[in-house]
Design a protein around this motif. Structure first.
Motif, PDB file in Angstrom:
ATOM      1  N   ALA A  77      58.501   0.572  68.460  1.00 44.36           N
ATOM      2  CA  ALA A  77      58.476  -0.830  68.880  1.00 44.36           C
ATOM      3  C   ALA A  77      57.992  -0.996  70.315  1.00 44.36           C
ATOM      4  N   TYR A 124      65.542  -2.268  72.631  1.00 44.44           N
ATOM      5  CA  TYR A 124      65.383  -2.247  71.169  1.00 44.44           C
ATOM      6  C   TYR A 124      66.706  -2.554  70.486  1.00 44.44           C
ATOM      7  N   SER A 135      57.315  -4.682  65.335  1.00 45.89           N
ATOM      8  CA  SER A 135      58.117  -3.574  65.855  1.00 45.89           C
ATOM      9  C   SER A 135      57.783  -2.238  65.209  1.00 45.89           C
ATOM     10  N   ASP A 145      59.560  -6.408  60.391  1.00 45.75           N
ATOM     11  CA  ASP A 145      58.234  -7.021  60.434  1.00 45.75           C
ATOM     12  C   ASP A 145      57.987  -7.956  59.264  1.00 45.75           C
TER      13      ASP A 145
END
Length: 366
Positions: free
Chosen positions: A150, A157, A306, A312
């Motif tokens: 990512a 994250y 990411s 996603d």
């Protein structure tokens, strides 16, 4: 010290996503690196009265199997795995990788052979989820490898992952129930229509869904969630789609994927990188060139790519399509050992339902 976000996520997964009841048999599947979250889910499930079995894997075993096995070993399906597929009332999969690219040097034909051999188990598992005899949820434990994909430091994250699940809110379960109500409105609208036509600067594709069901995913199909999906009528897909983001499968990344469909089958494919892998997956089996799923991403807490499909495919303002196996709860009937979600940005696109403009610039306008 226990991360309070793990405790909060465990409560959401046990009581909302999986709805565990006393006496339920729960399987938790993960890697050892995810131990902090596994412990909290295990604790919460025990408190809920469930009977819990853990399946904790070690990094690197799958690569050894795919590299070293002969064809007979690749095609082997153990009686134990058949038993496990039918045994549990609920299954939680926690994805956690120390190396997300570990499979990238494996011959894609060997991956396809293994996937084809597992198709019967995949079909049975999907059938049980569809008929309600098994509740399944998948989530992700943030690791350095996922954070690197990512392009974030691990702390950022972690904030991204838990924020996507609305775990920064005081009552995430209430928030997901509100999302469920809004997404149900969209699912109900789509269920009244047949032909869906999607247009972007690089995509012009139609499919039909008349008689199929649109499924509302608001934290119970996987977590985080935020989509509605259906199974297109298998021979109805026509046109070309360009997937805006890299398509990732088993640690292999394919960039700038274009697929052209005629009467439901992929007849042309191209990619700027990873075309050999793409074509090997398309040739997995008789169902791998057919779409098993069509969906719209509706999680507007996720606004960036990411490198992990769990997030996603939910990006607010996108759609995704999955090559291969249908999810039977939608009414789809395509069978395959493959199920590969690919994501297309619709924030410069339009969607028409039976000719009616219903979606524009990344949002439904119904």
């Amino acid at each position: 010290m226990v991360d309070p976000r793990h405790q909060k996520l465990a409560k959401v997964l046990v009581h909302y996503s999986l709805k565990l009841q006393p006496g339920d048999k729960l399987a938790i599947k993960s890697k050892d690196i995810a131990a902090p979250l596994v412990r909290e889910v295990y604790r919460e499930a025990i408190r809920a009265g469930a009977y819990v079995t853990t399946f904790i894997g070690l990094e690197g075993l799958q690569e050894i199997e795919l590299q070293e096995s002969n064809d007979e070993q690749l095609e082997y399906v153990s009686d134990f795995n058949v038993f496990v597929t039918d045994y549990f009332d609920a299954t939680l999969t926690i994805w956690a990788e120390e190396n997300t690219r570990a499979m990238s040097t494996i011959d894609p034909k060997r991956i396809a052979k293994k996937r084809k051999a597992q198709a019967t188990l995949t079909k049975r598992s999907l059938e049980r989820m569809a008929n309600g005899t098994e509740r399944w949820c998948g989530t992700l434990y943030p690791t350095q490898a996922h954070a690197q994909d990512a392009r974030m430091p691990l702390s950022a994250y972690e904030d991204f992952v838990y924020g996507a699940g609305l775990l920064d809110l005081e009552d995430p379960i209430a928030a997901w129930r509100k999302i469920h109500a809004e997404q149900q409105r969209i699912a109900d609208f789509l269920a009244q229509h047949d032909e869906i036509h999607i247009v972007t600067p690089n995509t012009d594709i139609t499919y039909r869904v008349g008689g199929r069901k649109w499924i509302n995913c608001a934290g119970t199909e996987n977590f985080p969630d935020g989509e509605v999906f259906s199974g297109p009528i298998e021979d109805s897909v026509n046109g070309t789609v360009r997937f805006s983001y890299p398509a990732i499968y088993d640690g292999n990344e394919v960039e700038d994927v274009y697929l052209t469909f005629e009467h439901g089958k992929v007849v042309e494919s191209s990619a700027s990188r990873g075309l050999d892998f793409l074509n090997a997956m398309l040739d997995t089996d008789a169902g791998s060139r057919t779409l098993g799923e069509v969906a719209f991403g509706l999680n507007y807490s996720i606004q960036q790519f990411s490198g992990d499909t769990l997030f996603d495919e939910k990006i607010g303002g996108t759609m995704h399509m999955a090559l291969g196996a249908s999810l039977p709860e939608s009414g789809g009937v395509n069978e395959s050992g493959l199920h590969w979600d690919m994501v297309c940005d619709l924030r410069q696109g339009k969607v028409y339902a039976d000719g009616q403009l219903c979606y524009e610039d990344g949002k439904f306008i119904i």
